[in-house]
Write an enzyme that holds these catalytic residues in place. Structure first.
Site, mmCIF file in Angstrom:
data_model
loop_
_atom_site.group_PDB
_atom_site.id
_atom_site.type_symbol
_atom_site.label_atom_id
_atom_site.label_comp_id
_atom_site.label_asym_id
_atom_site.label_seq_id
_atom_site.Cartn_x
_atom_site.Cartn_y
_atom_site.Cartn_z
ATOM 1 N N ASN A 182 29.914 30.699 40.193
ATOM 2 C CA ASN A 182 30.634 31.764 40.906
ATOM 3 C C ASN A 182 30.104 31.827 42.335
ATOM 4 O OD1 ASN A 182 31.936 34.056 41.776
ATOM 5 N ND2 ASN A 182 30.602 35.464 40.651
ATOM 6 N N TRP A 183 30.915 31.340 43.251
ATOM 7 C CA TRP A 183 30.462 31.266 44.650
ATOM 8 C C TRP A 183 30.565 32.617 45.367
ATOM 9 C CZ3 TRP A 183 33.501 26.212 46.302
ATOM 10 C CH2 TRP A 183 32.913 25.115 45.668
ATOM 11 N N LYS A 184 31.176 33.586 44.733
ATOM 12 C CA LYS A 184 31.357 34.909 45.348
ATOM 13 C C LYS A 184 31.990 34.729 46.737
ATOM 14 C CE LYS A 184 27.376 36.316 42.685
ATOM 15 N NZ LYS A 184 26.677 37.439 42.171
ATOM 16 N N HIS A 220 34.347 40.982 36.789
ATOM 17 C CA HIS A 220 32.957 40.729 37.198
ATOM 18 C C HIS A 220 32.313 42.056 37.604
ATOM 19 C CE1 HIS A 220 29.538 39.368 39.555
ATOM 20 N NE2 HIS A 220 29.625 38.234 38.886
ATOM 21 N N GLY A 249 25.668 32.459 39.462
ATOM 22 C CA GLY A 249 26.021 32.921 40.801
ATOM 23 C C GLY A 249 25.210 32.182 41.856
ATOM 24 N N GLY A 250 24.114 32.802 42.304
ATOM 25 C CA GLY A 250 23.316 32.267 43.409
ATOM 26 C C GLY A 250 22.948 30.796 43.247
#
Ligand code: PEP
Length: 259
Positions: free
Chosen positions: A13-15, A102, A238-239
């Site tokens: 998840n690159w946000k 999310h 994520g990160g």
């Protein structure tokens, strides 16, 4: 060893990160890393809306074993909803996976269980695969409310889904206190909650095929313990998904325990 009937998923998840050139560079770099790996999990790149088409084109050109996913969508087909993106619009650009609910959507954009459920139904209606994110906040965990929160979030969604569709929904257990904090949930505890999710789904129909991911500060070092749990079928990252080397290290660890 996880249930081999459920193909694992590793989703990045690159946000709100990556311009289109950055997204293409990532896709090319990750594709180089996965060459020669025969048994890969399903690999999802949850790119920002602006990069979905570019990443999809890069995947096609490279014949890369990845799929793109949107990070959210509206549940309606169209209408006067400025700034929203509908399932029809995602299908129009060949996006068939979508994150729903999310915790950052719940926290900053007022998404609640009802909208999460409506979006899940909309995704299924159009043959998309929803990845439904659920998880308790820190104060809920500390108050001993984890299982109650999870039950409420799961039931809100599965109440609206036909038994035959249950295997088409992917759930991601993401304790909110573990997202972006560096605090990873203990593997056994994450598995206990994932098992609870499966048990709840089983009240509505077959649950053995439903894939349940864990998300929350997943790093290469924590992947093996998490992925070797019986009811964890992959990770939502994520990160650590922003760098192709780190993301690939997670994929590689998942391959080792899930193969
Ligand atoms: C996420 O974005 O879903 C997530 C789990 O983030 P992080 O891995 O950074 O905690």
């Amino acid at each position: 060893m996880a249930n081999s009937q459920r193909r694992p998923i590793i989703a990045g998840n690159w946000k709100m990160f990556k311009t289109t050139p950055e997204a293409v560079a990532f896709t090319e770099a990750l594709n180089k890393r996965v060459q020669g790996h025969a048994t890969l999990p399903e690999i999802l790149l949850c790119a920002p809306f602006t990069a979905l088409t570019t990443v999809n084109d890069a995947i096609k050109k490279l014949n890369a074993p990845f799929a793109v996913a949107a990070q959210t969508m509206d549940h309606r087909d169209n209408g006067a909803f400025t700034g929203e993106i509908s399932p029809l619009m995602l299908l129009d650009i060949n996006v068939r996976w979508v994150l729903i609910g999310h915790s950052e959507r719940r926290q900053y954009f007022n998404e609640i269980d009802d909208t999460v459920a409506a979006k899940t139904v909309a995704a299924l209606k159009y043959g998309m695969t929803p990845v439904v994110c659920i998880g308790e906040e820190l104060q809920e965990r500390e108050a001993g409310l984890t299982d109650r929160v999870i039950e409420q979030q799961v039931r809100a969604v599965v109440d609206l889904i036909a038994p035959s569709e249950l295997s088409k929904v992917v759930f991601a257990y993401e304790p909110v206190w573990a997202i972006g904090t560096g605090k990873v949930c203990e593997a056994e505890e994450a598995n206990r909650v994932c098992k609870l999710i499966r048990t709840l789904i089983a009240e509505y129909g077959p649950a053995e095929q439903t894939r349940i991911l864990y998300g929350g500060s997943v790093k290469p070092e924590s992947t093996s313990a998490l992925m070797s749990q019986s009811d964890i079928d992959g990770g939502l990252v994520g990160g650590a998904s922003l760098d192709p080397d780190t993301f690939f290290a997670i994929i590689e660890q998942a391959c080792l325990v899930k193969a």
